[in-house]
Write an enzyme that holds these catalytic residues in place. Structure first.
Site, PDB file in Angstrom:
ATOM      1  N   ASP A   1      -6.133  -3.673  -2.004  1.00 18.45           N
ATOM      2  CA  ASP A   1      -4.994  -3.291  -1.173  1.00 18.45           C
ATOM      3  C   ASP A   1      -4.288  -4.499  -0.560  1.00 18.45           C
ATOM      4  OD1 ASP A   1      -3.469  -2.176   1.091  1.00 18.45           O
ATOM      5  OD2 ASP A   1      -4.552  -0.321   0.632  1.00 18.45           O
TER       6      ASP A   1
ATOM      7  N   SER B   1       0.840  -1.192   0.000  1.00 19.16           N
ATOM      8  CA  SER B   1       0.000   0.000   0.000  1.00 19.16           C
ATOM      9  C   SER B   1       0.883   1.254   0.000  1.00 19.16           C
ATOM     10  CB  SER B   1      -0.957  -0.046   1.197  1.00 19.16           C
ATOM     11  OG  SER B   1      -2.050   0.831   1.024  1.00 19.16           O
TER      12      SER B   1
END
Length: 300
Positions: A195, A51
């Site tokens: 993510d 991320s």
């Protein structure tokens, strides 16, 4: 002829965790502060990014001037932040609880979150991709062993992108940053991903997988993570991940730089708000400076 193991250079790995825009500014600040203290994490043989960490890891691996990026964060003039995002932690937590309820394993839980993300009302992929593209001055995969995590939105399987996976660098980073329910699942290759933090805020174990440049586990490991899941929750805390790794690789050295109270206060309640970046950048730099001596012992 035998090779004396003592003459073999140690394998050094850097793991960068997730944390939104605040996390990007904080991690860059930490790296700048460490550099000012004489610790160059850009010398890592492997860089694992999740991320926010995928953005910072890419900047570091591709040789971008982090000091200049840090100055942009301090002044709030970064051109690649995009609009503020509404991060509803209560709603995200409720979806996570629903995904966990009755799931056979972590993969099924992640697949349920992926299904929710695929159905959510989010901005178009192209719009989000343009924001990520603006964050990456260098578009090609670096020679450094850069590893970027994401989760397949349909299967829930963890993917780790490298230059060998033949996925565009910007697509890999966009996939790793696709917060469920906030940003759309992003296409990398022929699949859509969410993510990488859905699987772990830091993928410490990925630092020990055999790579295409060096093989075997990392001898020296530094973990930089702005967010740290609480122990006893659905994910291991950063400390738990490092402790678990230490059981498997007792001869290696590891150190973690986690956000202190000042840094956590700088993050505020929405780590996806660009307004958090200046204070987060300052706090990260101070932590980097303060921890440079300790990190140097583990890294050198």
């Amino acid at each position: 002829m035998t090779t004396d193991a003592r003459t073999t250079p140690p394998v050094r790995a850097l793991v960068l965790g997730g944390g939104g825009l605040a996390g990007i500014a904080w991690e860059v600040g930490v790296l700048v502060g460490l550099s000012e203290g004489g610790v160059d994490l850009g010398l890592a043989d492997r860089i694992v990014g999740t991320s926010a960490g995928s953005v910072v890891g890419t900047l570091l691996a591709t040789g971008v001037d982090l000091a200049a990026v840090h100055e942009q964060h301090l002044t709030g003039q970064a051109e690649s932040t995009g609009p503020p995002a509404n991060l509803d932690m209560e709603a995200l937590g409720a979806e996570l609880a629903a995904a966990m309820d009755g799931a056979r394993d972590a993969g099924e839980m992640r697949a349920r979150l992926g299904a929710w993300a695929l159905a959510a009302d989010t901005p178009p992929e192209a719009e989000r991709l343009a924001v990520i593209d603006a964050r990456l001055p260098v578009k090609d995969w670096p020679k450094v062993d850069l590893r970027i995590s994401a989760v397949d939105a349909e299967t829930g399987h963890l993917a780790v992108f490298t230059r060998e996976t033949r996925v565009r660098l910007v697509d890999a980073v966009a996939a790793s940053c696709a917060v469920p329910g906030v940003w759309p699942p992003m296409t990398a290759g022929t699949r859509r991903y969410i993510d990488g933090g859905v699987a772990s805020i830091v993928h410490v174990a990925r630092a020990d997988d055999d790579g295409f440049d060096v093989t075997g586990p990392a001898d020296r490991l530094v973990v930089v993570a702005p967010l740290d899941p609480p122990a006893g929750g659905p994910f291991r805390s950063v400390t738990q991940e490092i402790e678990h790794r230490a059981e498997q690789h007792p001869d290696s050295t590891a150190v973690a730089v986690l956000a202190d109270e000042t840094s956590v206060a700088a993050f505020g309640t929405n780590v996806l708000d660009p307004a958090t970046m200046p204070a987060s950048a300052r706090a990260g730099r101070e932590q980097g400076r303060a921890r440079a001596g300790e990190v140097a012992q583990a890294w050198s």
